[in-house]
Design an enzyme around this catalytic site. Structure first.
Site: not given
Ligand SMILES: O=C(CO)COP(=O)(O)O
Length: 246
Positions: A10, A96, A98, A172, A208, A229-230
């Site tokens: 999330w 991750h 990020e 993303g 994605s 993610g999203g």
């Molecule tokens: O970083 C992600 C999951 O850890 C992937 O993010 P998205 O599915 O939003 O591209």
């Protein structure tokens, strides 16, 4: 645990009311996919306990998004593996991209975090993945190899650790690698793991993943599940991704 692992990250989304409603909706829909998928929700730490409470008694598990590499002590603002466990987590996402980018996490720190996860009986999901510049100069496999070998601690496979391949440029962005590109990287990771007697470690794909591409991605050999993610913020989409598991 049988079937594909479908993990929702999330990220920095979810206040109490929306978190509770999302967890409840996933829990209520999980029965229809239980024969082919194991679902895990990784909410922000502030709502982890209430999400875990909603999931209690169901097949859906809760996880954290990070933990500190020390067990406890003077680390203002940080969260330990024991705290995640105490709040109801059984998994934790580590390394991750990020966090590697925003917090300067090195492979050695990720390995130390994974060691903590193992110590507190959390299944670590260790993320690796190249940037677009690294892929463009033909270094994707080498980058992933270095991250993988540096980030996995002793005992990783025995503690049911998980690897997630997340190409940074696919996160993303709505842009995903081709089936062949995912297959080649997963084969590469599988071989590296097998050479180190970690052949049974599941390898997830992330970046994605949506209901529209989930079936194709989950059918790629060596893809043991997805890290979402999203699309994990919408219960219907997350469950549709799980339903696409072969
Ligand atoms: O970083 C992600 C999951 O850890 C992937 O993010 P998205 O599915 O939003 O591209």
């Amino acid at each position: 645990m049988a079937g594909a692992l479908i993990v929702g990250n999330w990220k920095m989304n979810g206040l109490s009311e929306t978190a509770r409603a999302l967890a409840r909706a996933v829990r209520d829909g999980a029965g229809t996919v239980a024969d082919r998928a194991c679902l895990v929700l990784c909410p922000p730490a502030t709502v982890l306990a209430l999400v875990a409470a909603e999931l209690n008694g169901s097949s859906v598990r809760a996880g954290g998004q990070d933990c500190h590499h020390k067990a406890e002590g003077p680390h203002t603002g940080d969260i330990s593996a024991a705290m995640l466990k105490d709040a109801g987590a059984s998994f934790v996402i580590l390394g991750h991209s990020e966090r590697r980018a925003d917090h300067g996490e090195t492979d050695a720190i990720v390995a130390a975090k994974a060691r903590m996860a193992l110590r507190f009986q959390l299944r670590p999901i260790v993320c690796v993945g190249e940037t677009l510049a690294e892929r463009d100069r033909g270094a994707a496999e080498a980058v992933v190899e270095t991250q993988l070998l540096g980030s996995l601690p002793e005992g990783f496979a025995e503690a049911q650790g998980i690897v997630a391949y997340e190409p940074v440029w696919a996160i993303g962005t709505g842009r995903t690698p081709t089936r062949d590109e995912i297959g080649a990287m997963h084969r590469h990771i599988r071989r590296l793991l097998a050479e180190r007697e970690m052949a049974a470690v599941p390898i997830l794909y992330g970046g994605s993943v949506k209901p529209a591409n989930a079936a194709e991605i989950l059918a790629v050999p060596d893809v043991g599940g997805v890290l979402v993610g999203g699309a994990s913020l919408i219960a219907r989409d997350f469950l549709a991704i799980a339903a696409a598991a072969p």
